[in-house]
Scaffold this motif. Structure first.
Motif, PDB file in Angstrom:
ATOM      1  N   TYR A  73      19.373  67.785  45.977  1.00 44.42           N
ATOM      2  CA  TYR A  73      18.322  67.080  46.709  1.00 44.42           C
ATOM      3  C   TYR A  73      18.013  67.847  47.991  1.00 44.42           C
ATOM      4  CZ  TYR A  73      18.912  63.075  43.603  1.00 44.42           C
ATOM      5  OH  TYR A  73      18.960  62.256  42.504  1.00 44.42           O
ATOM      6  N   LYS A 306      14.419  65.857  44.598  1.00 43.29           N
ATOM      7  CA  LYS A 306      14.922  66.838  43.634  1.00 43.29           C
ATOM      8  C   LYS A 306      13.756  67.259  42.742  1.00 43.29           C
ATOM      9  CE  LYS A 306      18.900  66.232  41.492  1.00 43.29           C
ATOM     10  NZ  LYS A 306      19.937  65.733  40.546  1.00 43.29           N
ATOM     11  N   GLU A 430      24.498  58.839  43.966  1.00 43.90           N
ATOM     12  CA  GLU A 430      23.223  59.180  43.335  1.00 43.90           C
ATOM     13  C   GLU A 430      22.690  58.023  42.511  1.00 43.90           C
ATOM     14  OE1 GLU A 430      21.145  62.873  40.918  1.00 43.90           O
ATOM     15  OE2 GLU A 430      23.326  62.685  40.934  1.00 43.90           O
TER      16      GLU A 430
END
Length: 633
Positions: A73, A306, A430
């Motif tokens: 990210y 991302k 995440e």
């Protein structure tokens, strides 16, 4: 209860409240355990090179595809651009083995002065439009949002040291050998590095080393500019000149040991470099760091992403200009000045890369100033010296023809780089991040820029735009027109060339506005006055609008504030005229509104013409899939 009793009661309540806060803080710190686990398992800084293949005469292109393929990210709010710059000076008066040119050239406030515009496409869709003079707006945002702590931490990184507001002067005639101010340049000048007091009682004999008495700055008239100096310009030059290998022998000039082990200057980052192949050239090679969040609001608001791909295009302000300078001359036996100093442009600056601002400042040739090193004070007579200065990306861009005659000088880093941190989250973090915010709506401000040239002294009423939606703020930045920034003509040291202040190396313009006073100021939105009454006085303009423009908590919280412009700075130099247009009914969102500015340019002793640069902030939004970086329509 008497007023005095009420006062004591309030004071007592304040003490009790403070004690409660302190006691609670002590208790909470005692029972809280230290955080032992981060949401991230890794953070790596990555960079990409530009796509220019060594050519920097036009746009610089940065493609972030390699970053999108990094697998983590990217945090764009931390990203920055590193631009290798070569700041070069050429003059026959520069010696090869000395540092007599250390304090001749510097940069205007903020390394974003090298940028003229920035545009950004996100997955093939534009999110930041190309707007000229982005450097001017970025300076306004910096000066109204940075704190003193930001300057301490980031000033030397980003080239920020605000210009002193009291140190500017105005010269209408160039090359005059009868006034000290001619050593500053032509037109508006803010390039004095240090205060110098004049000799008031010269010695009557040549004995005892011609000692003389001098006045102190406290005894000078308050308007005597020789007692003032631009501390910001001095600090920015010091950012670039602190090479420890000053005498080339691994030691300081005073004989102390160089702890860097005798590295040559060219091997040290941000260090001065003397081109020893020719005695008349000096260059400073350094990396200009521009944080993306300082030049575009989108990057400040952008979440961790991302897979997002961006294409960033930069237009630049690479610059070249020739000049002529002479220091003052004095009578050796008395110390009395016989010829005043002089500094002037011999031709208009040349800008490469599509820009319109000269990012270089040159110091004065008066006594004790930077140019005195290469145009030293002489007895009785004085001869003017000529010189050339340039600022280039990666390597000298101004060589040959009417430009530099010295060999091209290149930076160790041979391309512009974009740096960004790549975070790797723990699986649990995440999963939580994607479940909470699978998509993110980014609401940010973009800008339009409008320019009105040759506005004469007196009343003005200018239509900025017939229709802009979601307007959030209006900033008016005044600059002197070329026709009002000095007089073109033959002076005692040659023929001067004048420019507008944005192109002048003598003024801080671009990093500051010009000190043009406006009264009866107002902004009309769809024909309706933004301010109920015209802003007439400086305290109204500062207190009601500017001081809360971008500051932390709108500058309402005592002891917790930001912003680098005080009322004194606003009155003397930083004449940004701002209006907050964000307050409106929800039903008016998306409705196009016209923008007008009106007011009066205060009449000075001589009528002037002003160029107004108007920036209109408007709100945009984009929705992004944070996992894939896809733009959602």
């Amino acid at each position: 209860m008497s007023p005095l009793s009420k006062l004591f009661r309030r004071f007592y309540d304040f003490i009790i409240f403070n004690n409660i806060i302190m006691d609670n803080l002590v208790f909470e710190e005692s029972i809280n355990s230290e955080l032992s686990q981060s949401e991230f398992v890794d953070k790596q800084w990555l960079y990409i090179n530009d796509n220019n293949n060594g050519s920097y005469s036009s746009q610089i292109i940065l493609d972030t595809t390699p970053l999108s393929n990094a697998g983590g990210y990217i945090n764009w709010s931390e990203a920055f651009i590193a631009i290798p710059l070569v700041l070069q000076l050429e003059s026959a008066a520069i010696a090869a083995s000395t540092t007599n040119a250390d304090f001749v050239l510097g940069m205007k406030n903020g390394y974003w002065q090298i940028l003229h515009s920035l545009t950004c496409d996100f997955n093939n869709g534009n999110i930041i439009q190309q707007v000229p003079f982005l450097n001017v707006f970025s300076s306004f945002k910096c000066l109204t949002s940075w704190s003193d702590g930001d300057v301490k931490n980031w000033g030397s990184v980003c080239g920020v040291a605000p210009d002193s507001s009291r140190s500017w002067i105005y010269n209408s005639i160039a090359g005059d050998t009868t006034v000290y101010s001619a050593g500053a340049g032509t037109g508006l000048c803010n390039n004095r590095l240090a205060p110098v007091v004049p000799i008031t009682t010269p010695a009557t004999t040549a004995a005892a080393g011609n000692q003389s008495y001098s006045a102190s700055t406290a005894s000078l008239d308050a308007a005597d500019y020789r007692g003032q100096s631009n501390a910001g310009l001095l600090k920015r030059i010091q950012y670039l000149n602190y090479g420890l290998d000053a005498n080339g022998a691994g030691t300081f000039n005073n004989g102390q040991v160089n702890l860097l082990g005798g590295l040559t200057m060219v091997q040290q980052t941000f260090m001065s470099y003397v081109n020893t192949s020719t005695a008349n050239t000096r260059a400073v090679i350094f990396d200009a760091i521009v944080r993306l969040k300082d030049v575009a609001d989108f990057f400040q608001k952008c979440p961790l992403l991302k897979g997002a791909t961006m294409r960033i295009a930069l237009n630049t302000n690479q610059c070249f200009f020739p000049f002529k300078a002479a220091n003052l001359a004095y009578t050796a036996t008395t110390g009395v000045v016989s010829i005043a100093p002089s500094l002037l442009l011999t031709a208009s600056p040349t800008i490469l890369g599509g820009g319109g601002t000269n990012p270089i400042m040159i110091s004065q040739s008066d006594a004790g100033q930077g140019l005195e090193g290469i145009a030293p004070t002489a007895a009785t007579t004085q001869t003017a010296i000529t010189g050339k200065a340039s600022l280039s990306i990666v390597r000298s861009q101004f060589v040959g023809g009417n430009f530099m005659t010295a060999p091209a000088i290149a930076a160790p880093i041979t391309s512009v780089r974009l740096y960004a941190p790549c975070y790797t989250m723990s699986p649990i973090a995440e999963q939580r991040y994607l479940s909470l915010t699978p998509t993110k709506k980014v609401v940010y401000n973009d800008i339009f820029q409008y320019q009105f040239n040759d506005v004469p002294t007196g009343n003005f009423n200018l239509l900025v735009s017939n229709g802009i939606t979601n307007v959030r703020g209006v900033v008016v930045v005044p600059f002197l027109n070329q026709s009002s920034n000095g007089i073109t003509g033959a002076g005692n040291w040659g023929t001067a060339s004048i420019t507008d202040t944005l192109l002048s190396p003598f003024a801080s313009s671009g990093g500051t506005p010009d000190p043009v006073a406006l009264t009866n100021f107002n902004i009309q939105v769809s024909g309706k006055n933004l301010f109920l009454q015209q802003l007439q006085y400086t305290y109204e303009q500062f207190v009601e609008q500017l001081v809360s423009s971008n500051q932390l908590n709108g500058s309402l919280t005592t002891s917790l504030a930001s912003g680098l412009i005080g009322k004194e700075d606003f009155e003397f130099l930083y004449r940004y005229y701002y209006g907050n247009v964000s307050r409106s009914l929800p039903s008016e969102d998306g409705v196009a509104k016209s923008i007008q500015i009106l007011g009066t340019i205060s009449t000075p002793a001589t009528a002037v013409k002003v160029n107004f640069m108007v920036f209109v902030e408007f709100e945009r939004e984009i929705t992004i899939d944070v996992r894939t970086g896809a733009r959602i329509a």
